[in-house]
Scaffold this motif. Sequence first.
Motif, PDB file in Angstrom:
ATOM      1  N   SER A 122       0.812  -1.224   0.000  1.00 12.04           N
ATOM      2  CA  SER A 122       0.000   0.000   0.000  1.00 12.04           C
ATOM      3  C   SER A 122       0.844   1.273   0.000  1.00 12.04           C
ATOM      4  CB  SER A 122      -0.932  -0.011   1.212  1.00 12.04           C
ATOM      5  OG  SER A 122      -0.216  -0.406   2.372  1.00 12.04           O
ATOM      6  N   GLY A 123       2.080   1.225   0.490  1.00 14.01           N
ATOM      7  CA  GLY A 123       2.955   2.398   0.482  1.00 14.01           C
ATOM      8  C   GLY A 123       2.260   3.611   1.076  1.00 14.01           C
ATOM      9  N   ALA A 124       2.202   4.711   0.310  1.00 19.33           N
ATOM     10  CA  ALA A 124       1.601   5.956   0.807  1.00 19.33           C
ATOM     11  C   ALA A 124       0.073   5.959   0.658  1.00 19.33           C
ATOM     12  CB  ALA A 124       2.207   7.146   0.079  1.00 19.33           C
ATOM     13  N   SER A 125      -0.506   4.903   0.115  1.00 20.29           N
ATOM     14  CA  SER A 125      -1.980   4.763  -0.033  1.00 20.29           C
ATOM     15  C   SER A 125      -2.616   5.942  -0.777  1.00 20.29           C
ATOM     16  CB  SER A 125      -2.659   4.605   1.349  1.00 20.29           C
ATOM     17  OG  SER A 125      -2.379   3.356   1.923  1.00 20.29           O
ATOM     18  N   VAL A 126      -1.936   6.481  -1.763  1.00 18.21           N
ATOM     19  CA  VAL A 126      -2.469   7.653  -2.481  1.00 18.21           C
ATOM     20  C   VAL A 126      -3.640   7.254  -3.380  1.00 18.21           C
ATOM     21  CG1 VAL A 126      -1.913   9.446  -4.184  1.00 18.21           C
ATOM     22  CG2 VAL A 126      -0.269   8.861  -2.398  1.00 18.21           C
ATOM     23  N   LYS A 127      -3.445   6.146  -4.129  1.00 12.91           N
ATOM     24  CA  LYS A 127      -4.526   5.700  -5.034  1.00 12.91           C
ATOM     25  C   LYS A 127      -5.680   5.129  -4.226  1.00 12.91           C
ATOM     26  CE  LYS A 127      -0.806   4.736  -8.064  1.00 12.91           C
ATOM     27  NZ  LYS A 127       0.272   3.746  -8.229  1.00 12.91           N
ATOM     28  N   SER A 128      -5.348   4.477  -3.124  1.00 12.28           N
ATOM     29  CA  SER A 128      -6.395   3.864  -2.283  1.00 12.28           C
ATOM     30  C   SER A 128      -7.343   4.929  -1.750  1.00 12.28           C
ATOM     31  CB  SER A 128      -5.774   3.113  -1.112  1.00 12.28           C
ATOM     32  OG  SER A 128      -4.394   3.113  -1.190  1.00 12.28           O
ATOM     33  N   ARG A 129      -6.806   6.122  -1.503  1.00 14.73           N
ATOM     34  CA  ARG A 129      -7.654   7.191  -0.973  1.00 14.73           C
ATOM     35  C   ARG A 129      -8.800   7.463  -1.944  1.00 14.73           C
ATOM     36  NH1 ARG A 129      -5.899  13.427   0.228  1.00 14.73           N
ATOM     37  NH2 ARG A 129      -8.034  14.178   0.172  1.00 14.73           N
ATOM     38  N   LEU A 130      -8.481   7.504  -3.232  1.00 10.45           N
ATOM     39  CA  LEU A 130      -9.523   7.735  -4.249  1.00 10.45           C
ATOM     40  C   LEU A 130     -10.543   6.602  -4.222  1.00 10.45           C
ATOM     41  CD1 LEU A 130      -7.314   8.745  -7.327  1.00 10.45           C
ATOM     42  CD2 LEU A 130      -8.659  10.253  -5.853  1.00 10.45           C
ATOM     43  N   LEU A 131     -10.024   5.379  -4.160  1.00 11.31           N
ATOM     44  CA  LEU A 131     -10.902   4.208  -4.189  1.00 11.31           C
ATOM     45  C   LEU A 131     -11.800   4.158  -2.945  1.00 11.31           C
ATOM     46  CD1 LEU A 131     -11.480   1.767  -5.973  1.00 11.31           C
ATOM     47  CD2 LEU A 131      -9.746   0.492  -4.703  1.00 11.31           C
ATOM     48  N   ILE A 132     -11.219   4.495  -1.808  1.00 13.44           N
ATOM     49  CA  ILE A 132     -11.995   4.474  -0.549  1.00 13.44           C
ATOM     50  C   ILE A 132     -13.119   5.514  -0.611  1.00 13.44           C
ATOM     51  CG2 ILE A 132     -11.862   5.011   1.934  1.00 13.44           C
ATOM     52  CD1 ILE A 132      -8.987   3.728   1.800  1.00 13.44           C
ATOM     53  N   GLU A 133     -12.795   6.687  -1.168  1.00 14.82           N
ATOM     54  CA  GLU A 133     -13.805   7.743  -1.285  1.00 14.82           C
ATOM     55  C   GLU A 133     -14.995   7.274  -2.115  1.00 14.82           C
ATOM     56  OE1 GLU A 133     -11.589  11.918  -0.645  1.00 14.82           O
ATOM     57  OE2 GLU A 133     -11.610  11.089  -2.678  1.00 14.82           O
ATOM     58  N   ALA A 134     -14.688   6.554  -3.207  1.00 20.12           N
ATOM     59  CA  ALA A 134     -15.759   6.141  -4.124  1.00 20.12           C
ATOM     60  C   ALA A 134     -16.458   4.869  -3.657  1.00 20.12           C
ATOM     61  CB  ALA A 134     -15.177   5.915  -5.517  1.00 20.12           C
ATOM     62  N   LEU A 135     -15.710   3.966  -3.050  1.00 18.08           N
ATOM     63  CA  LEU A 135     -16.247   2.641  -2.704  1.00 18.08           C
ATOM     64  C   LEU A 135     -16.866   2.609  -1.312  1.00 18.08           C
ATOM     65  CD1 LEU A 135     -16.354  -0.356  -3.662  1.00 18.08           C
ATOM     66  CD2 LEU A 135     -14.051  -0.653  -2.735  1.00 18.08           C
TER      67      LEU A 135
ATOM     68  N   TYR B 274     -10.604  -1.300   5.824  1.00 19.50           N
ATOM     69  CA  TYR B 274      -9.465  -1.183   4.910  1.00 19.50           C
ATOM     70  C   TYR B 274      -8.267  -1.826   5.596  1.00 19.50           C
ATOM     71  CZ  TYR B 274      -5.601   1.083   2.340  1.00 19.50           C
ATOM     72  OH  TYR B 274      -4.459   1.330   1.617  1.00 19.50           O
ATOM     73  N   ILE B 275      -7.640  -2.796   4.900  1.00 18.20           N
ATOM     74  CA  ILE B 275      -6.495  -3.514   5.476  1.00 18.20           C
ATOM     75  C   ILE B 275      -5.271  -3.295   4.586  1.00 18.20           C
ATOM     76  CG2 ILE B 275      -5.658  -5.770   6.285  1.00 18.20           C
ATOM     77  CD1 ILE B 275      -8.544  -6.678   6.561  1.00 18.20           C
ATOM     78  N   PRO B 276      -4.482  -2.244   4.879  1.00 16.68           N
ATOM     79  CA  PRO B 276      -3.262  -2.042   4.085  1.00 16.68           C
ATOM     80  C   PRO B 276      -2.149  -2.968   4.589  1.00 16.68           C
ATOM     81  CG  PRO B 276      -3.510  -0.261   5.701  1.00 16.68           C
ATOM     82  CD  PRO B 276      -4.654  -1.210   5.922  1.00 16.68           C
ATOM     83  N   VAL B 277      -1.433  -3.571   3.653  1.00 16.43           N
ATOM     84  CA  VAL B 277      -0.348  -4.506   3.998  1.00 16.43           C
ATOM     85  C   VAL B 277       0.935  -3.978   3.378  1.00 16.43           C
ATOM     86  CG1 VAL B 277       0.488  -6.891   3.801  1.00 16.43           C
ATOM     87  CG2 VAL B 277      -1.981  -6.447   3.879  1.00 16.43           C
ATOM     88  N   ASP B 278       1.966  -3.776   4.182  1.00 17.71           N
ATOM     89  CA  ASP B 278       3.230  -3.306   3.599  1.00 17.71           C
ATOM     90  C   ASP B 278       4.406  -3.761   4.452  1.00 17.71           C
ATOM     91  OD1 ASP B 278       3.620  -0.919   1.256  1.00 17.71           O
ATOM     92  OD2 ASP B 278       5.379  -1.417   2.471  1.00 17.71           O
ATOM     93  N   ILE B 279       5.543  -3.942   3.776  1.00 23.74           N
ATOM     94  CA  ILE B 279       6.767  -4.378   4.454  1.00 23.74           C
ATOM     95  C   ILE B 279       7.479  -3.178   5.092  1.00 23.74           C
ATOM     96  CG2 ILE B 279       8.374  -4.122   2.484  1.00 23.74           C
ATOM     97  CD1 ILE B 279       9.326  -7.034   3.191  1.00 23.74           C
ATOM     98  N   SER B 280       7.091  -1.966   4.663  1.00 24.78           N
ATOM     99  CA  SER B 280       7.750  -0.751   5.153  1.00 24.78           C
ATOM    100  C   SER B 280       6.936  -0.163   6.302  1.00 24.78           C
ATOM    101  CB  SER B 280       7.860   0.263   3.999  1.00 24.78           C
ATOM    102  OG  SER B 280       8.425   1.465   4.474  1.00 24.78           O
TER     103      SER B 280
END
Length: 302
Positions: A71-84, A89-95
């Motif tokens: 998910s990194g900075a979740s920039v694209k997810s923000r758009l998707l979350i707004e619309a969906l 929301y379960i972001p998974v990241d190694i960082s």
Amino acid sequence: MIAGLSLPQKALPPKYFYDARGSRLFEAICRLKEYYPTRSELALTRAHLGAIARFAGRRGAPAVTLIEYGSGASVKSRLLIEALRPSAYIPVDISADALRHAAAKLQRLFPCLGIRAVHGDFSRPLKIPVAQARGRRVVYFPGSTIGNLTPEEAHAFLRMTRGQVGLSGAMLVGVDLKKDANVLHAAYNDAKGVTAAFNLNLLARINRELGADFSLRRFRHYAFYNAALGRIEMHLVSLERQTANVGDHRFAFEAGESIHTENSYKYSIEGFRALAAGAGFRGGKVWLDAKGMFSLHGLVAS
Ligand code: SAH
Ligand code: AVI
């Protein structure tokens, strides 16, 4: 690290790029004029957001759990979350740093959204807290991070997510497309040297975290498009004959010898659909940006 550096062609997995500095450098790459994937995927997501959200959601079943890998900075997810408007929301990241910052930011923006951040490596079996998740499961895997896996690893990953979303779920995968090799070359050899710094940061991280003594001045960033295999390869090339120690292990480098640090596979739309079909997904939909640089695949179980 030791195993990778002991191979005849020395190689390290790209997941180790992403310490705090690596994640920041990746974000800087995303802002470069040469690095088209992020801009293209953002543009196509904005242009088709309604259709993407309709595909991922389902009439009469409003509760969606959105799981995002890398998910990194979740920039694209923000758009998707707004619309969906998922319930969870379960972001998974190694960082760890990128994940923490992104989750905190999203929680401020969406106070009612249930966010369960998972710090972990998606190339290994991971415990994702979906058991209590309500409604449809949708896995989001943007950015063409799937391109950093070999086709065999990508197949295994898609199979794993197919099991995770089940028959009623869906997957949205961002996939970079094959194109003019010059455009690809520029994207991974930017004029400001940010990609070079991102690549070399791997050695700085090994020095810091594993007590190694790589001399960063004696390696250079090298990236090229391997047309036969349909992938950008990134390497760190030794500028001279030298040795480097990692803990108790000593590694010898000839002048010109490289460490292979990343593959970034580029697909055709049909090629990716075939890969997904082999893993149990039907290519339901595909969305492209206006220039046809990047694709987002909406997949459902077949
Ligand atoms: N999804 C974002 C970020 C892509 S960069 C975008 O589209 O812009 C790739 C992300 O995947 C990074 O945040 C990195 O930390 C993460 N990542 C890479 N390999 C991983 C792995 N094996 N397990 C979990 N996260 C990983
Ligand atoms: C995260 N991943 C899809 C990026 C890519 O394009 O393969 C990482 C990257 N490597 C160099 N530049 C960007």
